[in-house]
Design an enzyme around this catalytic site. Structure first.
Site, mmCIF file in Angstrom:
data_model
loop_
_atom_site.group_PDB
_atom_site.id
_atom_site.type_symbol
_atom_site.label_atom_id
_atom_site.label_comp_id
_atom_site.label_asym_id
_atom_site.label_seq_id
_atom_site.Cartn_x
_atom_site.Cartn_y
_atom_site.Cartn_z
ATOM 1 C CB THR A 1 -0.927 0.026 1.228
ATOM 2 O OG1 THR A 1 -0.136 -0.077 2.421
ATOM 3 C CG2 THR A 1 -1.928 -1.115 1.186
ATOM 4 N N PRO B 1 2.354 2.931 -2.365
ATOM 5 C CG PRO B 1 2.638 1.876 -4.420
ATOM 6 C CD PRO B 1 2.484 1.588 -2.965
ATOM 7 C CG ASP B 2 -2.835 2.434 -2.345
ATOM 8 O OD1 ASP B 2 -3.779 2.620 -3.122
ATOM 9 O OD2 ASP B 2 -2.162 1.383 -2.322
ATOM 10 C CE1 TYR B 3 -2.111 5.004 4.740
ATOM 11 C CE2 TYR B 3 -1.175 2.997 3.838
ATOM 12 C CZ TYR B 3 -2.057 3.631 4.691
ATOM 13 O OH TYR B 3 -2.888 2.891 5.497
ATOM 14 N N GLY C 1 -1.732 9.601 -1.853
ATOM 15 C CA GLY C 1 -2.623 10.397 -1.023
ATOM 16 C C GLY C 1 -1.949 11.654 -0.516
#
Length: 408
Positions: A174, A176-178, A181
């Protein structure tokens, strides 16, 4: 900075955000804004909600720990965007919003009549943060993707692991998601700053892989300049040595980072071999690079003769950058984490009798107007009536009609 403290002014007080994303990337962007005062309304599908509610460790309240942590400070409304009445509700809410964040596959919102051109016509001051696997343009833009794909396509997975083993997950799938974001929140803030000057909103467009590619230091210029294709190095680091993880006598690990000849000289002194530095065998980075394996082996042999805490003391006294490789239980007992209040303990009314939730606290730390955690992730649809009433002035009867139609 934990919930329950005295209310203080925050930088984004008065900013309204619609969170139309799912899972982590766009919702984390909205969470970041919520921590610093924005009123964030999470838009979810009636009956089911965001899949993150069921992602990770379940709890007795029906929502996962991931949801409770990463949907902090938000209000939840349920709207079926696929229904014409639901789409119109979102358009009306967007008229009152400053920011809308989403991470659908490109074209999805357009299919529902909720694309940028439509929303901008209703609210020219709107800032729209769009996070997707590959961005809104380019030949791959229609493709789906998650963090693992972004790690791979962005170039970091190829670098993660030992040279003679398959590539591994670089810390977290995860990541890349953080990252995306955070870039999304930064983009929203810059777009709001520009709106203060021009009066016009704009789109912030981020591909998950782009956030990964952006943090790969000299990878791109090194390839263009000299054709270098960096390979996996295990815990080692390109361009500097010793700069790795080393075993300790008590079965733990220590990180040591010598980024200059001067720092290596301090390490050599701490190791009892000052003759290795300066004019000695490994006194320059070029010499250490040429014998990387031997240097790391010598450091590992030294660290393996001492317990971790003794090594940390030796390195600290010698001004050698060092640190323990912590598991989460050690983080909870570390005095630095405690002093900085890096873990916030937040009571959750939906978990009666349970201890407060331990959540990563707000970052960054603002001295005068700090962010804070007011609440954990909300129950599904807990704020639907209030938001529709307060934002767009719907009467109770209108809300009841929408609920009977399945639009909310």
């Amino acid at each position: 900075m934990s919930a329950g403290g005295a209310a203080r002014r925050r930088p984004l007080d008065g900013v309204r955000v619609l969170d139309c994303g799912t899972f982590i990337a766009a919702p984390y962007c909205a969470t970041f804004l919520a921590e610093f005062g924005a009123e964030v309304v999470k838009v979810e599908m009636p009956g089911t909600g965001d899949p993150t509610r069921r992602f990770g460790t379940p709890t007795s309240c029906g929502d996962s720990l991931v949801w409770l942590s990463e949907s902090r400070n938000k209000k939840s409304v349920t709207i079926d965007l696929k229904k014409p009445e639901g789409a119109e509700l979102l358009r009306r809410l967007a008229e009152k919003a400053d920011v809308l964040v989403e991470n659908f596959q490109p074209g999805t919102l357009e299919k529902w009549g909720l694309g940028w051109e439509v929303l901008r016509a209703r609210n020219p001051r709107l800032v729209m943060v769009r996070i997707s696997a590959y961005g809104q343009t380019g030949p791959y833009s229609p493709r789906p993707g998650f963090g693992r794909i972004a790690n791979a396509f962005g170039g970091i997975s190829f670098l993660a692991g030992d040279p003679d083993r398959p590539p591994v997950t670089p810390g977290s799938a995860t990541l890349p998601d953080y990252l995306s974001g955070m870039y999304g929140a930064m983009g929203a803030l810059m777009a709001l700053r520009e709106r203060d000057r021009s009066g016009a909103g704009q789109v912030v467009d981020i591909g998950l892989y782009e956030s990964v590619f952006r943090i790969l230091d000299e990878l791109a210029p090194a390839f263009q300049h000299s054709g270098t294709i960096r390979q996996r190095m295990g815990p080692g680091t390109v361009n500097v040595v010793p700069h790795s993880h080393y075993p300790t006598k008590d079965g733990r690990w220590i990180a040591i980072a010598c980024t200059s000849d001067k720092i290596f000289a301090r390490l050599a002194e701490a190791m009892g071999h000052p003759e290795w530095a300066g004019e000695g065998r490994w006194g320059t980075l070029a010499r250490r690079e040429a014998e990387r394996a031997q240097v790391d082996a010598a450091v590992a042999e030294w660290t393996a003769r001492h317990d971790r805490d003794a090594l940390l003391d030796l390195c600290s006294r010698g001004e050698v950058p060092c640190g323990p490789l912590y598991a989460i239980d050690e983080i909870f007992s570390d005095p630095q984490y405690a002093a900085r209040q890096n873990i916030a303990f937040v009571a959750e009314p939906r978990l009666p009798g349970a201890p407060p939730l331990a959540l990563p606290n707000v970052v960054p730390r603002l001295e005068a107007t700090p962010g804070r955690i007011d609440s954990a992730g909300p129950a599904l649809g807990a704020h639907t009536d209030a938001v529709l009433r307060d934002w767009i002035g719907l009467a109770p009867g209108e809300i009841d009609d929408l609920r009977r139609s399945g639009a909310i």
